[in-house]
Design a protein around this motif. Structure first.
Motif, PDB file in Angstrom:
ATOM      1  N   ILE A  47     -18.671  -1.506  -2.840  1.00 61.01           N
ATOM      2  CA  ILE A  47     -17.293  -1.945  -2.666  1.00 61.01           C
ATOM      3  C   ILE A  47     -16.360  -0.815  -2.240  1.00 61.01           C
ATOM      4  N   HIS A  48     -16.717   0.413  -2.542  1.00 59.06           N
ATOM      5  CA  HIS A  48     -15.887   1.547  -2.142  1.00 59.06           C
ATOM      6  C   HIS A  48     -16.515   2.350  -1.006  1.00 59.06           C
ATOM      7  N   ALA A  49     -17.498   1.750  -0.332  1.00 53.48           N
ATOM      8  CA  ALA A  49     -18.256   2.504   0.665  1.00 53.48           C
ATOM      9  C   ALA A  49     -17.376   3.058   1.776  1.00 53.48           C
ATOM     10  N   LEU A  50     -16.331   2.314   2.140  1.00 54.68           N
ATOM     11  CA  LEU A  50     -15.495   2.753   3.257  1.00 54.68           C
ATOM     12  C   LEU A  50     -14.404   3.725   2.826  1.00 54.68           C
ATOM     13  N   ASN A  51     -14.210   3.886   1.526  1.00 51.01           N
ATOM     14  CA  ASN A  51     -13.137   4.735   1.022  1.00 51.01           C
ATOM     15  C   ASN A  51     -11.792   4.369   1.647  1.00 51.01           C
ATOM     16  N   LEU A  52     -11.557   3.084   1.760  1.00 47.62           N
ATOM     17  CA  LEU A  52     -10.298   2.624   2.337  1.00 47.62           C
ATOM     18  C   LEU A  52      -9.159   2.909   1.365  1.00 47.62           C
ATOM     19  N   PRO A  53      -8.010   3.308   1.871  1.00 46.83           N
ATOM     20  CA  PRO A  53      -6.886   3.712   1.005  1.00 46.83           C
ATOM     21  C   PRO A  53      -6.134   2.519   0.417  1.00 46.83           C
ATOM     22  N   LEU A  54      -6.850   1.669  -0.303  1.00 44.97           N
ATOM     23  CA  LEU A  54      -6.233   0.467  -0.860  1.00 44.97           C
ATOM     24  C   LEU A  54      -5.212   0.797  -1.940  1.00 44.97           C
ATOM     25  N   ALA A  55      -5.454   1.875  -2.686  1.00 53.03           N
ATOM     26  CA  ALA A  55      -4.485   2.270  -3.714  1.00 53.03           C
ATOM     27  C   ALA A  55      -3.149   2.635  -3.076  1.00 53.03           C
ATOM     28  N   GLN A  56      -3.199   3.245  -1.904  1.00 50.78           N
ATOM     29  CA  GLN A  56      -1.958   3.573  -1.197  1.00 50.78           C
ATOM     30  C   GLN A  56      -1.240   2.305  -0.742  1.00 50.78           C
ATOM     31  N   VAL A  57      -2.015   1.327  -0.318  1.00 52.48           N
ATOM     32  CA  VAL A  57      -1.421   0.045   0.094  1.00 52.48           C
ATOM     33  C   VAL A  57      -0.707  -0.600  -1.082  1.00 52.48           C
ATOM     34  N   GLN A  58      -1.388  -0.654  -2.238  1.00 51.66           N
ATOM     35  CA  GLN A  58      -0.789  -1.269  -3.414  1.00 51.66           C
ATOM     36  C   GLN A  58       0.467  -0.520  -3.843  1.00 51.66           C
ATOM     37  N   ALA A  59       0.412   0.807  -3.785  1.00 57.52           N
ATOM     38  CA  ALA A  59       1.573   1.611  -4.191  1.00 57.52           C
ATOM     39  C   ALA A  59       2.761   1.374  -3.268  1.00 57.52           C
ATOM     40  N   THR A 110      -3.872   7.289   9.256  1.00 58.25           N
ATOM     41  CA  THR A 110      -3.916   6.620   7.960  1.00 58.25           C
ATOM     42  C   THR A 110      -2.545   6.155   7.495  1.00 58.25           C
ATOM     43  N   THR A 111      -1.527   6.990   7.684  1.00 62.43           N
ATOM     44  CA  THR A 111      -0.177   6.611   7.255  1.00 62.43           C
ATOM     45  C   THR A 111       0.263   5.307   7.894  1.00 62.43           C
ATOM     46  N   ASP A 112       0.035   5.176   9.184  1.00 59.02           N
ATOM     47  CA  ASP A 112       0.418   3.951   9.889  1.00 59.02           C
ATOM     48  C   ASP A 112      -0.489   2.785   9.522  1.00 59.02           C
ATOM     49  N   ALA A 113      -1.773   3.059   9.313  1.00 56.44           N
ATOM     50  CA  ALA A 113      -2.701   2.005   8.918  1.00 56.44           C
ATOM     51  C   ALA A 113      -2.299   1.411   7.570  1.00 56.44           C
ATOM     52  N   VAL A 114      -1.915   2.265   6.633  1.00 60.60           N
ATOM     53  CA  VAL A 114      -1.481   1.797   5.312  1.00 60.60           C
ATOM     54  C   VAL A 114      -0.209   0.960   5.432  1.00 60.60           C
ATOM     55  N   THR A 115       0.692   1.380   6.291  1.00 58.23           N
ATOM     56  CA  THR A 115       1.921   0.612   6.512  1.00 58.23           C
ATOM     57  C   THR A 115       1.608  -0.785   7.024  1.00 58.23           C
ATOM     58  N   LEU A 116       0.729  -0.886   8.004  1.00 55.39           N
ATOM     59  CA  LEU A 116       0.357  -2.189   8.554  1.00 55.39           C
ATOM     60  C   LEU A 116      -0.320  -3.052   7.496  1.00 55.39           C
ATOM     61  N   ALA A 117      -1.242  -2.454   6.750  1.00 52.10           N
ATOM     62  CA  ALA A 117      -1.955  -3.207   5.719  1.00 52.10           C
ATOM     63  C   ALA A 117      -1.009  -3.713   4.632  1.00 52.10           C
ATOM     64  N   ALA A 118      -0.056  -2.869   4.230  1.00 51.36           N
ATOM     65  CA  ALA A 118       0.903  -3.271   3.196  1.00 51.36           C
ATOM     66  C   ALA A 118       1.805  -4.397   3.698  1.00 51.36           C
ATOM     67  N   ALA A 119       2.226  -4.315   4.943  1.00 52.91           N
ATOM     68  CA  ALA A 119       3.069  -5.376   5.516  1.00 52.91           C
ATOM     69  C   ALA A 119       2.336  -6.709   5.514  1.00 52.91           C
ATOM     70  N   ILE A 120       1.071  -6.678   5.900  1.00 57.31           N
ATOM     71  CA  ILE A 120       0.273  -7.904   5.943  1.00 57.31           C
ATOM     72  C   ILE A 120       0.084  -8.477   4.548  1.00 57.31           C
ATOM     73  N   GLU A 121      -0.223  -7.620   3.576  1.00 51.75           N
ATOM     74  CA  GLU A 121      -0.453  -8.103   2.216  1.00 51.75           C
ATOM     75  C   GLU A 121       0.826  -8.653   1.582  1.00 51.75           C
ATOM     76  N   LEU A 122       1.960  -8.048   1.859  1.00 53.34           N
ATOM     77  CA  LEU A 122       3.227  -8.584   1.356  1.00 53.34           C
ATOM     78  C   LEU A 122       3.492  -9.971   1.935  1.00 53.34           C
ATOM     79  N   LEU A 123       3.235 -10.114   3.224  1.00 49.79           N
ATOM     80  CA  LEU A 123       3.412 -11.413   3.874  1.00 49.79           C
ATOM     81  C   LEU A 123       2.466 -12.448   3.274  1.00 49.79           C
ATOM     82  N   HIS A 124       1.216 -12.067   3.128  1.00 46.70           N
ATOM     83  CA  HIS A 124       0.219 -12.977   2.559  1.00 46.70           C
ATOM     84  C   HIS A 124       0.600 -13.392   1.138  1.00 46.70           C
TER      85      HIS A 124
END
Length: 335
Positions: A47-59, A110-124
């Protein structure tokens, strides 16, 4: 619009897929004997194989909501408290994972990727709060839904707040040259999802007239917000020409996923005390036995998932690989 203890969100829910277990490659990783498997059949060992910055998204998500506090009236913070309560139960953040994985493949910082991911999750999550209210679902992700804990009016405000926060988050994207395109796309996909949810509500307590109407509803309410992570990443990575392919891949995937979920939920849907819910077997069972309808549904799901895989596999630099892997796992359930 709705997602995946409820884990299923009618038409928009993928949390049970645990997508982070899948590698960014077109070759599936076989489950190990000791690996955990979600109810969707997806191995979660890595589940953590990609080391995706999900904690940053949540924060970033919780930070954006928390920053709205400080109004003079204490009552005005209830919506903020309720929004943070909802976000505390994180779910599997499948859309964020898809966005982060695609951004990594496309060399988006990564900074921009986290921004995009957070925007999508907030919308969802905005869609989930409103969907729970409309469907009168009392629980999601192992806790009370916002409306059942704080009331209907607060739930409306929370959904609106998270929707607003999603656009505020997107405004933090650092490349102004593509920001307009990103905002326009998010508006378009949000509007499509709203129309799909509205159409779904129109057909509550009614029998769907044909498979085409079912497909239109599913593609609108589910496909739009599944396509958005890929499309935003493609624009950010300089591959906007591939957005049409990403949209088609996500639409086909949403059909396959929804049909499989309908097959799983048919009996419970029949027993629901509330309004009739969207289910493909409503249509296919019209002139057939339920067994024949189920067989037809499995074949339809297989066709749509294979179509999704073929399209996603053509996206540049392997940016659609995670969607391919999820579709493969779902296909295995049809065998």
């Amino acid at each position: 619009m709705a997602d995946l203890t409820k884990e299923y969100d009618r038409g928009a829910d993928l949390e049970t897929l645990n997508a982070a277990s899948l590698p960014m490659t077109s070759v599936p990783t076989p489950p190990s004997p000791g690996g955990m498997v979600s109810k969707s059949g997806v191995d979660t060992q890595h589940i953590h194989a990609l080391n995706l910055p999900l904690a940053q998204v949540q924060a970033k998500m919780t930070g954006a909501v928390s920053a709205l506090g400080g109004e003079p009236l204490a009552l005005s913070t209830i919506a903020i408290q309720a929004a943070l309560y909802h976000l505390k139960a994180e779910g599997q953040q499948v859309r964020a994972r898809i966005a982060l994985g695609a951004c990594r493949a496309l060399n988006v910082e990564t900074t921009d990727a986290v921004t995009l991911a957070a925007a999508i999750e907030l919308l969802h999550n905005a869609s989930l709060v409103h969907d729970d209210l409309q469907d009168r679902d009392p629980e999601r992700r192992g806790q009370k839904t916002v409306w059942s804990k704080y009331g209907d009016n607060t739930a409306i405000c929370v959904g609106d707040l998270l929707l607003s926060c999603s656009y505020g988050m997107l405004a933090q994207y650092r490349d102004a040259s593509v920001l307009g395109a990103l905002v326009a796309l998010m508006h378009t996909r949000t509007a499509q999802a709203v129309r799909g949810q509205n159409a779904d509500l129109v057909f509550q307590n009614k029998t769907l007239p044909d498979l085409n109407i079912y497909k239109q509803i599913v593609i609108a309410k589910s496909g739009a917000l599944l396509s958005l992570p890929l499309e935003l990443a493609l624009i950010a990575g300089g591959h906007s020409a591939s957005c049409k392919t990403a949209l088609k891949a996500a639409q086909a995937f949403s059909m396959g996923y929804q049909i499989i979920d309908d097959l799983d939920d048919y009996q419970s849907d029949q027993l629901r005390a509330t309004a009739k819910v969207l289910n493909v077997l409503q249509v296919l069972n019209g002139a057939n036995s339920i067994l024949t309808a189920q067989a037809q549904a499995r074949q339809l799901a297989r066709e749509h998932l294979l179509e999704s895989m073929g399209l996603a596999d053509t996206l540049p630099m392997g940016s659609g690989s995670l969607l391919v892997q999820i579709a493969k796992k779902l296909l295995a359930r049809l065998e």
